[in-house]
Design an enzyme around this catalytic site. Structure first.
Site, mmCIF file in Angstrom:
data_model
loop_
_atom_site.group_PDB
_atom_site.id
_atom_site.type_symbol
_atom_site.label_atom_id
_atom_site.label_comp_id
_atom_site.label_asym_id
_atom_site.label_seq_id
_atom_site.Cartn_x
_atom_site.Cartn_y
_atom_site.Cartn_z
ATOM 1 N N ASP A 37 36.337 36.929 39.253
ATOM 2 C CA ASP A 37 35.851 38.066 40.020
ATOM 3 C C ASP A 37 35.198 39.097 39.129
ATOM 4 O O ASP A 37 35.896 39.605 38.164
ATOM 5 C CB ASP A 37 36.928 38.313 40.767
ATOM 6 C CG ASP A 37 36.652 39.691 41.738
ATOM 7 O OD1 ASP A 37 35.835 39.366 42.964
ATOM 8 O OD2 ASP A 37 37.176 40.625 41.634
ATOM 9 N N GLU A 94 31.358 36.260 38.457
ATOM 10 C CA GLU A 94 30.619 36.958 39.610
ATOM 11 C C GLU A 94 29.796 37.941 38.988
ATOM 12 O O GLU A 94 30.413 39.052 38.469
ATOM 13 C CB GLU A 94 31.393 37.555 40.689
ATOM 14 C CG GLU A 94 30.814 38.373 41.741
ATOM 15 C CD GLU A 94 31.701 39.059 42.638
ATOM 16 O OE1 GLU A 94 31.438 39.242 43.657
ATOM 17 O OE2 GLU A 94 32.890 39.703 42.001
#
Length: 601
Positions: A313, A342
């Protein structure tokens, strides 16, 4: 001298470790009231490499060399100033055979992204816990709805029947925020599964059940931040454990400042050190103790739960020098391990900067060591092009052609994660008003373009949701995941006719994809779109697949002579969904707003 087993240490992290790791040094955090006052030795060993005390007397960090430990259990002897002593036992477990060489996910896989709280409630007894603040409330759109690990396990057959090979679920570690804790990105304990999802043992069982089906499990890992409720935010080991400003400062989200040679220092600092949101303190990964903590936590989960990959993330919100070292520490232990970051950037030059061995990164002497990145440029295009009926210079299906024309920027184009939507974007079926034709076009492209396709839970049965109504609307409960749901979409006999149409198409498409290595690792040749029709070929030395995407609302006839360099001596082609056979010496008819996937024969 009298000794006793320890009753004075409140936490040990990692809670245990593994022998035979590539990096023999292990940093153990001991936490307890004034524990730093103790002197520490190991019985019958000189394995202690370093003892680190900080300004917080409740912490002590002990680094040991595990190569110097010949037993499976270590006795740490703690001696206080008053000469009293106690012993803390620590376990070194045996690794799985060939653990370091584990195979990870790649472009032969299809990934299914699900949010556990919204997928299925398999265990009604874990919906609330006396130690967790936010309680079960399915009536609240942004509340805890009760989905859990058991719900995933009970529906693995469904995912397998869909053609899924890999599961990525949003974080399962404890998130003890007062509200909106269901998504798991504000973690309060990164060594403990949230009790509302299950236990650590349940997570290991999930991995085992997945592996028993020859499927893979990807953990959603967060390096950039924790939640305000994390126990170390309340009693931090060091003042600079998290990034702090005189006043609350949120990241400016301008990650281009990282590679921008003209960027001001303050803009870059706010980007990297500012908090993601007020409830997510920003971790200072450049602090050596934090860095080692995050490295070991990630490796511990891989080894303990037998994981097959990470989705990381907010990857490029962390200091690039240290997040790249974190990534390398993992791939040093597991050379075949895939991590997808990400990187929420649409400019392909900036996006490619973050993939391992990028030639663009090398200009600044930077290598992220990150094997895979998420292709947000393609995702954005897929969320727009099917409503663009006219193919002008930069509109319509040409957008996708232009994106692939920049594939040369990426050192490993097959290792991009490609998707039409995820848990942070608009729902695909909402954008296109559940136009099944446009869904089929997008899925046909995901199944055949270069990269690793990722589906978002529920789209395969037509689920939609309006992001303008809030995140909860694009993260609705999967119908049938709760005992009293009127509609159970997990089973064909209880799906609606529309749901079955979506599911049956998706299932057939991605089961076919598993059989064709030309779309896994093959080369691509594409042709400039004409009349909003995009044609490309995926091929290797033994197979060729021809894909026709007619983004025009009217029917088309495709004359094949233009594509002779790819059709070569093939005479016929079989369409993989309908099984229709086409004579390649004749024009190919295709309906408006539709796709054909042809295996050349």
């Amino acid at each position: 001298m009298s000794t006793a087993l320890n009753t004075q240490i409140q936490r040990i992290e990692p809670p245990f470790w593994f022998s035979g790791m590539h990096n023999p040094l292990l940093q153990i955090l001991f936490y307890g009231t004034n524990i730093a006052q103790c002197q520490i030795t190991i019985e019958n060993s000189n394995a202690i490499n370093n003892v680190k005390r900080t300004e917080n007397p409740n912490f002590i960090f002990v680094t040991i060399n595990t190569q110097k430990i010949s037993t499976s259990e270590i006795d740490f002897i703690f001696k206080r100033k008053d000469k009293s002593t106690f012993i803390q036992k620590y376990e070194l477990r045996k690794r799985r055979k060939d653990s370091a060489l584990r195979k990870s996910f790649d472009s032969s896989d299809t990934i299914y992204l699900l949010m556990p709280d919204r997928f299925a409630n398999g265990n009604k007894n874990n919906q609330n816990d006396q130690n967790t603040i936010e309680k079960y409330n399915r009536e609240l759109p942004g509340g805890r709805h009760g989905g859990d690990i058991e719900g995933i396990i009970q529906n693995l057959d469904y995912l397998q029947s869909l053609g899924i090979t890999t599961i990525w679920n949003t974080p399962l570690c404890e998130d003890n925020e007062t509200e909106f804790s269901y998504h798991g990105y504000a973690q309060s304990d990164v060594y403990q599964i949230d009790s509302r999802f299950g236990t650590n043992e349940d997570y290991v069982r999930l991995a085992n059940e997945i592996h028993n089906r020859d499927m893979k499990l990807v953990m959603d890992y967060v390096t950039n931040h924790w939640g305000l409720a994390h126990w170390m935010v309340h009693d931090a080991p060091t003042k600079d454990w998290i990034h702090q400003f005189d006043n609350y400062t949120q990241t400016n989200h301008k990650r281009s400042t990282i590679s921008d040679i003209n960027a001001s220092k303050i803009d870059r600092t706010v980007c990297l050190h500012g908090w993601f949101v007020p409830t997510m303190p920003d971790l200072n990964i450049s602090n050596p103790l934090v860095f080692n903590y995050l490295c070991q936590n990630a490796i511990w989960w891989i080894e303990y739960a037998n994981l097959d990959g990470f989705r990381v993330d907010t990857y490029n919100y962390s200091e690039p020098e240290y997040i790249s070292k974190w990534t390398k520490a993992i791939t040093d232990e597991y050379p075949n391990f895939n991590l997808v970051g990400e990187i929420t950037m649409r400019n392909q030059g900036l996006l490619s900067y973050w993939q391992k061995d990028s030639s663009i990164g090398k200009i600044q002497n930077f290598n992220s060591h990150l094997p895979s990145v998420m292709d947000f440029a393609l995702s954005d295009a897929l969320q727009n092009v099917f409503n663009e009926d006219d193919d002008t210079w930069d509109q319509g299906i040409t957008k996708v052609y232009d994106i692939l024309s920049k594939d040369f920027l990426f050192p490993n184009i097959n290792n991009l994660l490609i998707f039409a939507e995820n848990h942070d974007t608009k729902r695909f079926n909402h954008i296109y008003n559940n136009d099944f034709r446009k869904y089929k076009m997008a899925m046909s492209m995901l199944a055949t373009l270069r990269g690793i396709p990722q589906l978002y839970y529920g789209s395969e049965i037509g689920m939609a949701g309006d992001q303008n109504l809030g995140d909860a609307d694009i993260r609705k409960d999967f119908p049938g995941g709760w005992e009293n749901d009127e509609n159970n979409a997990f089973h064909p006999e209880s799906r609606s006719e529309c749901q079955n149409a979506y599911f049956d198409f998706t299932s057939k498409l991605f089961h076919w994809r598993k059989t064709n290595d030309a779309v896994h690792f093959g080369k691509t040749t594409h042709y400039i779109p004409e009349n909003n029709v995009y044609i490309y070929f995926r091929y290797n030395s033994t197979k060729t697949v021809m894909v026709i995407i007619n983004n025009h609302p009217e029917n088309q006839e495709i004359y094949t002579y233009r594509f002779k360099e790819n059709i070569e001596n093939y005479k016929t082609a079989k369409e993989v969904i309908t099984d229709l056979v086409f004579d390649l010496s004749q024009p190919i008819f295709i309906e408006g707003k539709s796709a054909l996937i042809l295996e050349l024969e």
